[in-house]
Design an enzyme around this catalytic site. Structure first.
Site, short mmCIF file in Angstrom:
data_model
loop_
_atom_site.label_atom_id
_atom_site.label_comp_id
_atom_site.label_asym_id
_atom_site.label_seq_id
_atom_site.Cartn_x
_atom_site.Cartn_y
_atom_site.Cartn_z
N SER A 57 0.82 -1.38 -0.29
CA SER A 57 0.01 -0.20 -0.06
C SER A 57 0.64 1.32 -0.24
CB SER A 57 -0.92 -0.10 0.64
OG SER A 57 0.20 -0.03 2.31
N LYS A 94 -12.74 -1.24 0.82
CA LYS A 94 -11.89 -0.41 -0.05
C LYS A 94 -12.64 0.32 -0.66
CE LYS A 94 -7.20 -0.09 2.77
NZ LYS A 94 -6.77 -1.91 2.90
N HIS A 110 -5.69 -4.16 -1.40
CA HIS A 110 -5.89 -3.34 -2.22
C HIS A 110 -5.74 -3.27 -3.84
CE1 HIS A 110 -4.80 0.47 -0.06
NE2 HIS A 110 -4.06 -0.50 1.52
#
Ligand SMILES: *Cc1c(COP(=O)(O)O)cnc(C)c1O
Length: 391
Positions: A182, A241, A210
């Protein structure tokens, strides 16, 4: 005396907090999105994990409203007592299909998913081989297990091979990696990791937080992106996310692995069920991802545009294709100054410096969303240029 010790602690904590580098939270009074209101002022937001722009999606909100009427607000129970609704099973089945795995178990968060799995699967005869930059939840989860621990340098396949050689006496071995790191936006080299796993008879787990929703042709994440879906044993990920951004996490794997997690994983057994509204929102998010070629394409185009414009303006970026775009600065103070400058230009972005990133690698991490317009991106680049010209 009792109070003295108490005051000592408080004084000490105040000093530590004062020296801390983590910025105090900004107060956002709008919904999450590419445009937000912070302390009464409008900002373009370039630091959310809202990759597909689903955090305030009208379709998701409509689904959630219906869900509140039909399934209520809270469950006041963990899953195995009376906290499993039809919705939870539906979401697990949908994630399973989406990720091409056999079975899925939902956790209150991905932090919990990673926190719960290693202790259950890996015993003291076993070894876990972990990338040094793996997410904190993986590190903590590994700490909770009695397995032997091996660590390899970030994405360094020679070092991974060395750890595989060093761990050969273990009964079973699990290599674990973030799908995307990340702070850098770098992808784990999954094909090479799978090759080594097969060569040394180890298993592979990927935390795809992610990437899920937007990497890979159907959004199934880095295993799909690299064409190695059938070579990954275990996938963990978050609903917090790209997949709507509320909360919840999951593990997808073989049925027997998921079954045993339902019986033994402590965050599943001892923490409350994901609320029905969030489950319904996630179901809708997965529908949007399924038909989300356009969103994924927009995200890719946006990231490419931002990278291209910034590089032609002479800014230093970490290379890549991910919507995490680190803009690098020599010094910590430069990064902080730029973040402040961007802020006064109406751009919300965060500077990261040591110890969150290595010393001398301070950066502003820009995160692109499918919700950004071309104009939003141009404004962001213009703000970087303006801040530079004022220095
Ligand atoms: C964000 C993130 C998590 C934590 O997810 P939550 O659902 O918010 O707990 C875990 N692993 C990785 C790699 C992440 O990026």
């Amino acid at each position: 005396m009792f109070t003295d010790i108490r005051n000592q602690l408080i004084t000490e904590l105040a000093e530590i907090a004062k020296a801390g580098t983590t910025k105090t939270e900004s107060e956002i009074t709008s919904a999450q999105g590419s445009h937000v209101t912070i302390e009464g002022k409008p900002f373009l937001n370039f630091c959310a994990n809202n990759y597909l722009g689903l955090s305030n999606n009208p379709g998701i909100i409509a689904a959630v409203k219906i869900s509140l009427d039909e399934h209520g607000y809270g469950l006041s129970s963990v899953r195995f007592i009376c906290g499993t609704q039809d919705l939870h099973l539906k979401l697990e089945a949908k994630l399973t299909e989406f990720l091409h795995q056999e079975e899925t178990i939902l956790f209150p968060s991905c932090f919990d998913a990673n926190g719960g799995i290693f202790e259950v699967l890996m015993k003291d005869q076993d070894a876990i081989i972990s990338d040094e930059l793996n997410h904190a939840s993986i590190i903590d989860g590994i700490r909770l297990s009695k397995a032997q621990r091996f660590r390899y340098k970030n994405r360094d396949m020679a070092d991974l091979e060395k750890q595989l050689i060093d761990s050969q006496s273990a009964r079973r071995r699990l290599i674990v990696t973030d799908g995307v790191f990340s702070m850098d936006g770098y992808l784990a080299p999954l094909p090479a990791i799978c090759d080594l796993a097969e060569k040394y008879n180890a298993m592979v787990m990927v935390d795809d937080s992610h990437a899920v929703g937007f990497m890979g042709a159907t959004g199934a994440g880095t295993p799909e992106h690299f064409g190695v879906q059938d070579r990954i044993e275990i996938i963990s990920g978050t609903l917090g996310k790209a997949l709507g951004g509320a909360s919840g996490g999951y593990i997808s794997a073989r049925k027997e692995i998921v079954d045993i997690l339902r019986q033994k994983a402590r965050p599943y057994l001892f923490s409350n069920s994901v609320p029905p509204a969030v489950v319904s929102g996630s179901l809708k998010a997965l529908d949007l991802v399924k038909s989300g070629e356009n969103l994924r394409e927009t995200l890719r185009t946006n990231a490419k545009l931002f990278r291209h414009l910034m590089e032609s303006e002479g800014f230093t970026l970490l290379p890549g294709e991910h919507p995490i775009v680190p803009v690098m600065f020599g010094s910590e103070s430069d990064a902080v100054e730029y973040a402040k400058g961007l802020h006064s230009e109406g751009i919300h972005a965060v500077a990261f410096s040591y110890p969150v990133v290595p010393l001398g690698k301070a950066r502003i991490r820009i995160q692109i969303s499918a919700e950004h317009t071309e104009q939003d991106i141009m404004k962001c680049v213009a703000a970087f240029i303006k801040v530079r010209s004022c220095k």
